[in-house]
Design an enzyme around this catalytic site. Structure first.
Site, short mmCIF file in Angstrom:
data_model
loop_
_atom_site.label_atom_id
_atom_site.label_comp_id
_atom_site.label_asym_id
_atom_site.label_seq_id
_atom_site.Cartn_x
_atom_site.Cartn_y
_atom_site.Cartn_z
N GLY A 9 -12.04 -23.69 -53.01
CA GLY A 9 -11.59 -23.39 -54.08
C GLY A 9 -11.64 -22.99 -55.69
N VAL A 10 -12.94 -23.90 -56.26
CA VAL A 10 -13.31 -23.87 -57.30
C VAL A 10 -13.28 -22.56 -57.73
CG1 VAL A 10 -15.07 -25.29 -58.61
CG2 VAL A 10 -14.04 -26.79 -57.24
N MET A 12 -15.95 -20.58 -60.19
CA MET A 12 -17.62 -20.60 -61.21
C MET A 12 -17.87 -19.24 -61.30
SD MET A 12 -20.99 -21.60 -59.30
CE MET A 12 -22.54 -22.09 -59.93
N PRO A 13 -18.79 -19.46 -62.39
CA PRO A 13 -18.97 -18.63 -63.81
C PRO A 13 -20.27 -17.47 -62.39
CG PRO A 13 -18.47 -20.03 -64.86
CD PRO A 13 -18.38 -20.04 -63.51
N LEU A 15 -22.04 -15.93 -64.46
CA LEU A 15 -23.65 -15.65 -64.62
C LEU A 15 -23.76 -16.66 -65.69
CD1 LEU A 15 -25.47 -12.70 -66.38
CD2 LEU A 15 -24.37 -14.95 -67.94
N GLY A 16 -24.57 -18.15 -65.79
CA GLY A 16 -24.34 -19.01 -66.95
C GLY A 16 -26.29 -19.38 -67.36
N GLY A 18 -29.86 -21.68 -67.95
CA GLY A 18 -30.05 -22.65 -67.06
C GLY A 18 -30.88 -22.80 -68.20
N ASP A 43 -26.30 -25.24 -66.86
CA ASP A 43 -27.31 -25.58 -65.14
C ASP A 43 -28.34 -26.41 -65.54
OD1 ASP A 43 -27.65 -25.34 -62.12
OD2 ASP A 43 -30.79 -25.57 -62.80
N TYR A 48 -34.62 -32.21 -64.81
CA TYR A 48 -35.91 -31.82 -66.24
C TYR A 48 -36.30 -32.57 -67.01
CZ TYR A 48 -33.82 -27.14 -63.52
OH TYR A 48 -33.70 -26.59 -62.67
N LYS A 73 -28.51 -32.26 -61.16
CA LYS A 73 -28.80 -32.47 -60.04
C LYS A 73 -29.69 -33.82 -59.23
CE LYS A 73 -30.23 -27.19 -59.97
NZ LYS A 73 -30.13 -27.29 -62.14
N HIS A 107 -31.77 -31.36 -54.79
CA HIS A 107 -32.48 -30.94 -55.52
C HIS A 107 -33.26 -29.75 -54.88
CE1 HIS A 107 -34.50 -30.04 -59.84
NE2 HIS A 107 -34.82 -28.56 -59.15
#
Length: 283
Positions: A9-10, A12-13, A15-16, A18, A43, A48, A73, A107
């Site tokens: 039910g969450v 989420m866009p 397009l985001g 990274g 993200d 990273y 991640k 990940h």
């Protein structure tokens, strides 16, 4: 902005933004500019090395937390994996300066995947991660995880671009309610993507760039995408993809570009499995 609804039910866009391979010293400014351009999905990943910079940009933006969708991640953990997953999660949360994550992804499909997933299930149940999912899982590993655990991953973030379209993987994911998310949507420019004649011709027909065509193609397939750029003009261009639509014929032309193979690395290759499995983060 369009949104997808995850299996719990969450929202989420689709397009985001990274931050893979953006150096930590450039990340804060890049994320700040992305937020100013209208991005709300960010993200990152422990691997990273730029979670702290992302956190500073979030704090400095003044944007209410509930308007943002933040993903990071989990890297492969040593035993005991369940306990170390909790520690890794808390480390990421502290670096980001947040009270909760919107999405926490495993990940890589290596190490004690079950132990790691139990740790992730715990932070999900506690509301510290609103949704949990995986990355780089092929259908066999994904289905094994689904069938033998309580919580089905909400997302699987996988290499997806015009030259490796993952159509064969799409069926099992959709059947079990796992949202497909693309990494490497531009194939990092491989195969001359940005000057490809098919993509260029489609772009010209709409007055759009090749990058916009690729993002629109992903969105029309219902795939969440997270383009990266440190150029504010390209950031603005990449988010400007909701005012046109590719025709069925144009979608078919792009479908014909699929080679069916990775352009980066194969998670079934023994040498790659060994390298990823043995790699550990410094912190």
């Amino acid at each position: 902005m369009q949104h997808v609804t995850l299996n719990n039910g969450v929202m989420m866009p689709i397009l985001g933004f990274g931050v893979y391979q953006i150096p930590p010293e450039q990340t804060e400014q890049a994320v700040s500019e992305a937020l100013a351009a209208g991005y709300r999905l960010l993200d990152t990943a422990a691997a990273y090395g730029n979670e702290e910079a992302v956190g500073r940009a979030i704090k400095g933006s003044g944007i209410p937390r509930e308007e943002l969708f933040i993903t990071t991640k989990l890297w492969v953990q040593d035993a005991p994996a369940e306990e170390n997953t909790r520690r890794a999660f808390e480390t990421s949360l502290n670096k980001l300066g947040l009270d909760y994550l919107d999405l926490y992804l495993m990940h890589q499909p290596f190490g004690d995947v079950y132990g790691q997933w139990r740790g992730m299930e715990a932070v999900n149940r506690e509301g510290l991660a609103k949704a949990i999912g995986v990355a780089n899982f092929y259908p066999d590993r994904l289905l094994d995880l689904i069938f033998n655990n309580e919580i089905t991953p909400a997302v699987n973030q996988i290499e997806t671009h015009p030259f490796f379209q993952r159509t064969a993987d799409e069926g099992p994911m959709r059947e079990h309610g796992v949202q497909i998310q693309s990494w490497g949507g531009f194939a990092e420019g491989k195969n001359d993507l940005f000057t490809h004649p098919v993509l260029s011709e489609i772009g010209q027909a709409h007055g759009k760039s090749v990058a916009q065509v690729v993002l629109r193609w992903l969105i029309q397939r219902g795939i969440v995408t997270i383009p990266k750029s440190v150029n504010p003009e390209r950031m603005a261009q990449n988010i400007d993809v909701f005012d046109f639509e590719l025709t069925d014929d144009q979608m078919a032309q792009i479908a014909a570009l699929d080679t069916g193979t990775t352009l980066f690395f194969d998670h079934h290759d023994p040498e790659m499995v060994a390298w990823l499995s043995k790699r550990r983060l410094d912190s």
